[in-house]
Design an enzyme around this catalytic site. Structure first.
Site, PDB file in Angstrom:
ATOM      1  N   ASP A 157       0.822  -1.221   0.000  1.00 23.54           N
ATOM      2  CA  ASP A 157       0.000   0.000   0.000  1.00 23.54           C
ATOM      3  C   ASP A 157       0.853   1.266   0.000  1.00 23.54           C
ATOM      4  OD1 ASP A 157       0.973  -0.130   2.615  1.00 23.54           O
ATOM      5  OD2 ASP A 157      -0.987  -0.011   3.581  1.00 23.54           O
ATOM      6  N   GLU A 158       2.172   1.109   0.282  1.00 19.68           N
ATOM      7  CA  GLU A 158       3.030   2.302   0.384  1.00 19.68           C
ATOM      8  C   GLU A 158       3.162   3.029  -0.948  1.00 19.68           C
ATOM      9  OE1 GLU A 158       6.563   2.099   2.692  1.00 19.68           O
ATOM     10  OE2 GLU A 158       5.673   0.760   4.167  1.00 19.68           O
TER      11      GLU A 158
ATOM     12  N   TYR B  88      12.091   2.721  -1.061  1.00 19.35           N
ATOM     13  CA  TYR B  88      11.414   1.411  -1.098  1.00 19.35           C
ATOM     14  C   TYR B  88      10.116   1.498  -1.889  1.00 19.35           C
ATOM     15  CZ  TYR B  88       8.188  -2.241   0.488  1.00 19.35           C
ATOM     16  OH  TYR B  88       7.252  -3.251   0.528  1.00 19.35           O
TER      17      TYR B  88
ATOM     18  N   TYR C 184       9.708   6.272  16.534  1.00 20.13           N
ATOM     19  CA  TYR C 184      10.070   7.383  15.643  1.00 20.13           C
ATOM     20  C   TYR C 184       9.118   8.558  15.852  1.00 20.13           C
ATOM     21  CZ  TYR C 184      12.689   3.800  12.961  1.00 20.13           C
ATOM     22  OH  TYR C 184      13.543   2.794  12.556  1.00 20.13           O
TER      23      TYR C 184
HETATM   24  P1  NAD Z   1      11.161 -10.087   3.654  1.00 23.18           P
HETATM   25  O1  NAD Z   1      12.195  -9.006   3.609  1.00 23.18           O
HETATM   26  O2  NAD Z   1      10.838 -10.737   4.943  1.00 23.18           O
HETATM   27  O3  NAD Z   1      11.567 -11.252   2.637  1.00 23.18           O
HETATM   28  C1  NAD Z   1      12.056 -10.995   1.360  1.00 23.18           C
HETATM   29  C2  NAD Z   1      12.609 -12.304   0.794  1.00 23.18           C
HETATM   30  O4  NAD Z   1      13.086 -12.032  -0.540  1.00 23.18           O
HETATM   31  C3  NAD Z   1      13.801 -12.863   1.589  1.00 23.18           C
HETATM   32  O5  NAD Z   1      13.646 -14.236   1.775  1.00 23.18           O
HETATM   33  C4  NAD Z   1      15.007 -12.559   0.697  1.00 23.18           C
HETATM   34  O6  NAD Z   1      16.062 -13.488   0.849  1.00 23.18           O
HETATM   35  C5  NAD Z   1      14.366 -12.631  -0.687  1.00 23.18           C
HETATM   36  N1  NAD Z   1      15.130 -11.836  -1.678  1.00 23.18           N
HETATM   37  C6  NAD Z   1      15.555 -10.552  -1.553  1.00 23.18           C
HETATM   38  N2  NAD Z   1      16.236 -10.193  -2.656  1.00 23.18           N
HETATM   39  C7  NAD Z   1      16.218 -11.261  -3.486  1.00 23.18           C
HETATM   40  C8  NAD Z   1      16.751 -11.497  -4.790  1.00 23.18           C
HETATM   41  N3  NAD Z   1      17.463 -10.553  -5.443  1.00 23.18           N
HETATM   42  N4  NAD Z   1      16.534 -12.690  -5.370  1.00 23.18           N
HETATM   43  C9  NAD Z   1      15.834 -13.664  -4.718  1.00 23.18           C
HETATM   44  N5  NAD Z   1      15.340 -13.505  -3.481  1.00 23.18           N
HETATM   45  C10 NAD Z   1      15.525 -12.310  -2.876  1.00 23.18           C
HETATM   46  O7  NAD Z   1       9.875  -9.443   2.995  1.00 23.18           O
HETATM   47  P2  NAD Z   1       8.322  -9.607   3.382  1.00 23.18           P
HETATM   48  O8  NAD Z   1       7.996  -8.653   4.447  1.00 23.18           O
HETATM   49  O9  NAD Z   1       7.993 -11.029   3.515  1.00 23.18           O
HETATM   50  O10 NAD Z   1       7.666  -9.046   2.037  1.00 23.18           O
HETATM   51  C11 NAD Z   1       7.450  -9.915   0.920  1.00 23.18           C
HETATM   52  C12 NAD Z   1       6.820  -9.110  -0.205  1.00 23.18           C
HETATM   53  O11 NAD Z   1       5.581  -8.549   0.239  1.00 23.18           O
HETATM   54  C13 NAD Z   1       7.669  -7.935  -0.676  1.00 23.18           C
HETATM   55  O12 NAD Z   1       7.534  -7.845  -2.073  1.00 23.18           O
HETATM   56  C14 NAD Z   1       7.048  -6.735   0.007  1.00 23.18           C
HETATM   57  O13 NAD Z   1       7.238  -5.563  -0.765  1.00 23.18           O
HETATM   58  C15 NAD Z   1       5.581  -7.140   0.055  1.00 23.18           C
HETATM   59  N6  NAD Z   1       4.783  -6.571   1.162  1.00 23.18           N
HETATM   60  C16 NAD Z   1       5.227  -6.682   2.461  1.00 23.18           C
HETATM   61  C17 NAD Z   1       4.419  -6.206   3.486  1.00 23.18           C
HETATM   62  C18 NAD Z   1       4.833  -6.331   4.934  1.00 23.18           C
HETATM   63  O14 NAD Z   1       4.151  -5.789   5.807  1.00 23.18           O
HETATM   64  N7  NAD Z   1       5.896  -7.024   5.259  1.00 23.18           N
HETATM   65  C19 NAD Z   1       3.189  -5.616   3.198  1.00 23.18           C
HETATM   66  C20 NAD Z   1       2.797  -5.501   1.864  1.00 23.18           C
HETATM   67  C21 NAD Z   1       3.596  -6.003   0.851  1.00 23.18           C
HETATM   68  O1  DAU Z   2       2.497  -0.911   4.486  1.00 21.47           O
HETATM   69  C1  DAU Z   2       3.138  -2.054   4.030  1.00 21.47           C
HETATM   70  C2  DAU Z   2       4.605  -1.999   4.379  1.00 21.47           C
HETATM   71  O2  DAU Z   2       4.705  -2.224   5.787  1.00 21.47           O
HETATM   72  C3  DAU Z   2       5.453  -3.014   3.624  1.00 21.47           C
HETATM   73  O3  DAU Z   2       5.402  -2.722   2.249  1.00 21.47           O
HETATM   74  C4  DAU Z   2       6.914  -2.978   4.115  1.00 21.47           C
HETATM   75  O4  DAU Z   2       7.651  -3.990   3.472  1.00 21.47           O
HETATM   76  C5  DAU Z   2       6.910  -3.231   5.612  1.00 21.47           C
HETATM   77  O5  DAU Z   2       8.229  -3.123   6.105  1.00 21.47           O
HETATM   78  C6  DAU Z   2       6.009  -2.224   6.320  1.00 21.47           C
HETATM   79  O6  DAU Z   2       6.579  -0.890   6.240  1.00 21.47           O
HETATM   80  P1  DAU Z   2       6.598   0.095   7.499  1.00 21.47           P
HETATM   81  O7  DAU Z   2       7.647   1.086   7.280  1.00 21.47           O
HETATM   82  O8  DAU Z   2       5.222   0.577   7.811  1.00 21.47           O
HETATM   83  O9  DAU Z   2       7.003  -0.985   8.657  1.00 21.47           O
HETATM   84  P2  DAU Z   2       7.989  -0.863   9.916  1.00 21.47           P
HETATM   85  O10 DAU Z   2       7.755  -2.081  10.734  1.00 21.47           O
HETATM   86  O11 DAU Z   2       9.376  -0.535   9.500  1.00 21.47           O
HETATM   87  O12 DAU Z   2       7.404   0.386  10.694  1.00 21.47           O
HETATM   88  C7  DAU Z   2       6.059   0.424  11.148  1.00 21.47           C
HETATM   89  C8  DAU Z   2       5.843   1.800  11.783  1.00 21.47           C
HETATM   90  O13 DAU Z   2       6.604   1.858  12.996  1.00 21.47           O
HETATM   91  C9  DAU Z   2       6.330   2.959  10.927  1.00 21.47           C
HETATM   92  O14 DAU Z   2       5.446   4.051  11.111  1.00 21.47           O
HETATM   93  C10 DAU Z   2       7.704   3.279  11.489  1.00 21.47           C
HETATM   94  C11 DAU Z   2       7.562   2.919  12.955  1.00 21.47           C
HETATM   95  N1  DAU Z   2       8.804   2.421  13.599  1.00 21.47           N
HETATM   96  C12 DAU Z   2       9.461   1.381  13.025  1.00 21.47           C
HETATM   97  C13 DAU Z   2      10.612   0.870  13.581  1.00 21.47           C
HETATM   98  C14 DAU Z   2      11.354  -0.272  12.926  1.00 21.47           C
HETATM   99  C15 DAU Z   2       9.244   2.962  14.795  1.00 21.47           C
HETATM  100  O15 DAU Z   2       8.624   3.910  15.338  1.00 21.47           O
HETATM  101  N2  DAU Z   2      10.393   2.474  15.356  1.00 21.47           N
HETATM  102  C16 DAU Z   2      11.106   1.451  14.796  1.00 21.47           C
HETATM  103  O16 DAU Z   2      12.158   1.056  15.355  1.00 21.47           O
END
Ligand code: NAD
Ligand code: DAU
Length: 352
Positions: free
Chosen positions: A133-134, A158, A215
């Site tokens: 959603d970012e 990102y 933050y």
């Molecule tokens: P993550 O960082 O936990 O995992 C990413 C994985 O991709 C890892 O296993 C890493 O080894 C692999 N990877 C990275 N670069 C690579 C490359 N060049 N080739 C092959 N593998 C590679 O990420 P996540 O939080 O599980 O997110 C997965 C997907 O979902 C991402 O595309 C992210 O943008 C999307 N997403 C994440 C969130 C969230 O809240 N975490 C929300 C919405 C969408």
């Molecule tokens: O919205 C979906 C996204 O959510 C995904 O696409 C990203 O991959 C995933 O990392 C996540 O992004 P955020 O930046 O929202 O997640 P994060 O856990 O880094 O931070 C969540 C919120 O908390 C954000 O407002 C920043 C804040 N934060 C985060 C960290 C790590 C803090 O205040 N302190 C911290 O140490």
């Protein structure tokens, strides 16, 4: 095997839940997990299914076009669920090149390989790109929501890289007719999340009595979804979604960061048997993240109306399960914080 599905990034947080769901729910599918095992990839996330007969792990980089092409050939891939990415906003601020390389060029490499291998025979094929959603930017505190039609307005390196990859996927659909679709999901939480992200980092810090770096003023809002519900949505959309469409996935579950932090403190203290308030003093307000998006909130009505998906867990239940999981599996966390986990691949696979 009925289908041969390439799941990228399957050793990461969300990817491991998707791999587990597909391997166990569809024994007649061959699931090929392609992962580079960056710092975020951890094969311990998949220990319970690593010997399943319908599962294959391949360590490779999605940017390595020749290897990706050979995998399409070798396994006759007919479906792709693409999760591999650099995913942490703070890292993207320090090192944007890596994000452009993996998220943009890596996605393009997969698209080109799929196009090359499928060679215009789109019947029974699908390229499903997982996004965030970012890409929609930031909302104000006005009750507005991100819809599938919301204009892209990414602010961090990102989200800019994810936005670019989304555009490439849609371009392959519109230009070449590739059967492709995109979903944009809100913040996930649950087991196996790398402890650089808010929830696992703070649970671990509370456990160790370490400061909790909030933050800014902790006023930013995120919309949280339990990761297993995201995996369920991916299953539904992979099988029943329409090519060329976008679906938003969210929890209708907005929380201010500081309120989440208070819930985490309360829950961890209670489960560890500490007196209420024991860890309150750990809250530490620190310099804000540059370009920090104020608020995210997803409207996932389309997914509910058209495909019948909705979150199965209330947040209170999901966060309790999550905290319990991290406390019960502290070895998983300790292996990461000590760096031990990076040896897992070598131990498991090098000598096979
Ligand atoms: P993550 O960082 O936990 O995992 C990413 C994985 O991709 C890892 O296993 C890493 O080894 C692999 N990877 C990275 N670069 C690579 C490359 N060049 N080739 C092959 N593998 C590679 O990420 P996540 O939080 O599980 O997110 C997965 C997907 O979902 C991402 O595309 C992210 O943008 C999307 N997403 C994440 C969130 C969230 O809240 N975490 C929300 C919405 C969408
Ligand atoms: O919205 C979906 C996204 O959510 C995904 O696409 C990203 O991959 C995933 O990392 C996540 O992004 P955020 O930046 O929202 O997640 P994060 O856990 O880094 O931070 C969540 C919120 O908390 C954000 O407002 C920043 C804040 N934060 C985060 C960290 C790590 C803090 O205040 N302190 C911290 O140490």
């Amino acid at each position: 095997m009925k289908r041969s599905i390439l799941i990228t990034g399957g050793a990461g947080f969300i990817g491991s839940h998707v791999v587990r769901l597909f391997v166990t729910k569809y024994p007649d599918y061959h699931i090929i997990n392609l992962d580079k095992l960056t710092y975020a990839g951890n094969l311990a996330n998949l220990k319970d299914i690593e010997d399943a007969p319908n599962y294959t792990f391949v360590r490779a980089d999605i940017c390595d076009f020749d290897t990706v092409c050979s995998l399409f050939e070798q396994y006759a891939i007919d479906g792709v669920i693409h999760l591999a990415a650099e995913s942490h906003v703070d890292r993207s601020i320090k090192d944007p090149f890596t994000f452009a390389r993996t998220n943009v060029l890596g996605t393009l490499s997969l698209l080109q390989a799929a196009k090359h291998h499928w060679n215009g025979n789109w019947q029974g094929k699908r390229f499903y790109h997982i996004s965030t959603d970012e890409v929609y930017g930031a909302l104000q505190f006005d009750g507005s929501l991100f819809h599938e039609t919301t204009k892209y307005d990414p602010h961090s390196p990102y989200s800019a890289s994810k936005a670019s990859s989304d555009h490439f996927v849609r371009a392959f659909h519109d230009t070449y007719g590739m059967p492709a679709l995109v979903t944009n999901c809100s913040n996930n939480y649950g087991p196996y999340q790398f402890p650089e992200k808010l929830i696992p980092l703070f649970i671990n810090n509370i456990r160790h009595g370490k400061p909790l770096p909030v933050y800014g003023k902790g006023e930013n809002v995120r919309d949280w979804l339990y990761v297993v519900d995201h995996a369920r949505a991916i299953d539904t959309i992979f099988h029943n979604g329409k090519d060329g469409e976008t679906y938003n996935i969210g929890g209708f579950n907005e929380w201010k960061n500081i309120d989440i932090v208070k819930v985490l403190i309360k829950t961890v203290d209670r489960l560890l048997g500490n007196a209420p308030g024991t860890s309150d003093h750990l809250i530490t307000y620190v310099t804000d993240r540059p370009g920090h998006d104020l608020r995210y909130a997803i409207d996932s009505t389309k997914l509910k109306t058209e495909l019948g998906w909705e979150p199965s867990l209330q947040f209170e239940e999901g966060i309790e399960k999550t905290v319990r999981w991290y406390l019960d599996h502290h070895e998983w966390m300790d292996n990461i914080t000590s760096g031990e986990y990076e040896k897992y691949y070598d131990d498991m696979y090098k000598n096979r």
